[in-house]
Scaffold this motif. Structure first.
Motif, mmCIF file in Angstrom:
data_model
loop_
_atom_site.group_PDB
_atom_site.id
_atom_site.type_symbol
_atom_site.label_atom_id
_atom_site.label_comp_id
_atom_site.label_asym_id
_atom_site.label_seq_id
_atom_site.Cartn_x
_atom_site.Cartn_y
_atom_site.Cartn_z
ATOM 1 N N GLU A 203 -34.538 62.313 63.831
ATOM 2 C CA GLU A 203 -34.841 60.801 63.080
ATOM 3 C C GLU A 203 -34.262 60.981 61.742
ATOM 4 O OE1 GLU A 203 -38.145 57.338 62.491
ATOM 5 O OE2 GLU A 203 -38.230 58.875 64.179
ATOM 6 N N THR A 204 -33.096 60.042 61.589
ATOM 7 C CA THR A 204 -32.700 60.174 60.135
ATOM 8 C C THR A 204 -33.379 59.103 59.320
ATOM 9 O OG1 THR A 204 -30.319 60.627 61.002
ATOM 10 C CG2 THR A 204 -30.439 59.710 58.785
ATOM 11 N N VAL A 205 -33.851 59.526 58.177
ATOM 12 C CA VAL A 205 -34.849 58.605 57.497
ATOM 13 C C VAL A 205 -34.525 58.671 55.879
ATOM 14 C CG1 VAL A 205 -37.012 59.011 58.497
ATOM 15 C CG2 VAL A 205 -36.238 60.671 56.747
ATOM 16 N N GLN A 206 -34.543 57.620 55.234
ATOM 17 C CA GLN A 206 -34.110 57.433 53.858
ATOM 18 C C GLN A 206 -35.230 58.292 52.926
ATOM 19 O OE1 GLN A 206 -31.285 56.328 52.267
ATOM 20 N NE2 GLN A 206 -30.898 56.240 54.408
ATOM 21 N N ALA A 207 -34.819 59.150 51.739
ATOM 22 C CA ALA A 207 -35.716 59.657 50.894
ATOM 23 C C ALA A 207 -35.225 59.325 49.568
ATOM 24 C CB ALA A 207 -35.917 61.094 51.042
ATOM 25 N N ARG A 208 -36.209 59.593 48.577
ATOM 26 C CA ARG A 208 -35.706 59.510 47.256
ATOM 27 C C ARG A 208 -36.081 60.992 46.405
ATOM 28 N NH1 ARG A 208 -34.063 54.904 46.183
ATOM 29 N NH2 ARG A 208 -34.028 54.705 44.008
ATOM 30 N N LEU A 209 -35.024 61.476 45.953
ATOM 31 C CA LEU A 209 -35.120 62.709 45.271
ATOM 32 C C LEU A 209 -35.175 62.422 43.841
ATOM 33 C CD1 LEU A 209 -34.382 65.678 44.917
ATOM 34 C CD2 LEU A 209 -31.792 65.106 44.399
ATOM 35 N N ILE A 210 -36.337 62.884 43.254
ATOM 36 C CA ILE A 210 -36.698 62.391 41.963
ATOM 37 C C ILE A 210 -36.521 63.367 40.999
ATOM 38 C CG2 ILE A 210 -38.820 62.324 40.518
ATOM 39 C CD1 ILE A 210 -38.762 60.341 43.023
#
Length: 146
Positions: A7-14
């Motif tokens: 599954e390809t998901v979106q994340a946020r790199l802080i």
């Protein structure tokens, strides 16, 4: 049954208190490696510069982290992890994943629903508690010995 759950998901790199960047993360689970999950990140987010100054020749080499499926599952509810990977719930429906390497630390924020969906798909392939039925000790030993 050697199907994979991907599954390809979106994340946020802080990056700081007020800065983050979005990135795509490929989550994968392989029944032949039933205790582990994989997170693959685009090479441009690497903390380590390759010797040639870039990714692979086609520019698509991903950075892959492999860690326990149980760690990811536990971290959705309570802080979990020792060593290089830590997972913990965050405000709202978010989950934080902290990856530690000699080059530095990356803090990523995921939508918890995405992680739960991925884990659910992995459990369809290998139910929790049945991982031992899918372990191939001979193959693992052969891989270790080259």
């Amino acid at each position: 049954m050697h199907t994979a759950a991907e599954e390809t998901v979106q994340a946020r790199l802080i990056l700081s208190l007020h800065r983050s960047v979005r990135l795509r993360v490929l989550l994968s689970y392989l029944p032949e490696d039933p205790l582990a999950v994989r997170m693959a990140f685009p090479a441009e987010f690497s903390l380590d510069e390759p010797a040639d100054g870039g990714a692979g020749s086609d520019g698509t080499d991903d950075i892959v982290w492999v860690f326990a499926r149980q760690l990811l599952s536990a971290g959705l509810e309570l802080p979990a992890g020792v060593g290089d990977v830590h997972v913990r719930p965050a405000v709202g429906r978010r989950t934080m994943v902290e990856l530690r390497a000699p080059e530095g630390t990356a803090l990523l924020q995921f939508d918890t629903t995405d992680l739960r969906r991925f884990l659910w798909r992995s459990r369809l392939l290998v139910p929790e508690g049945e991982e031992h039925l899918h372990l191939d000790a001979d193959r693992a030993l052969a891989e270790l010995l080259g």
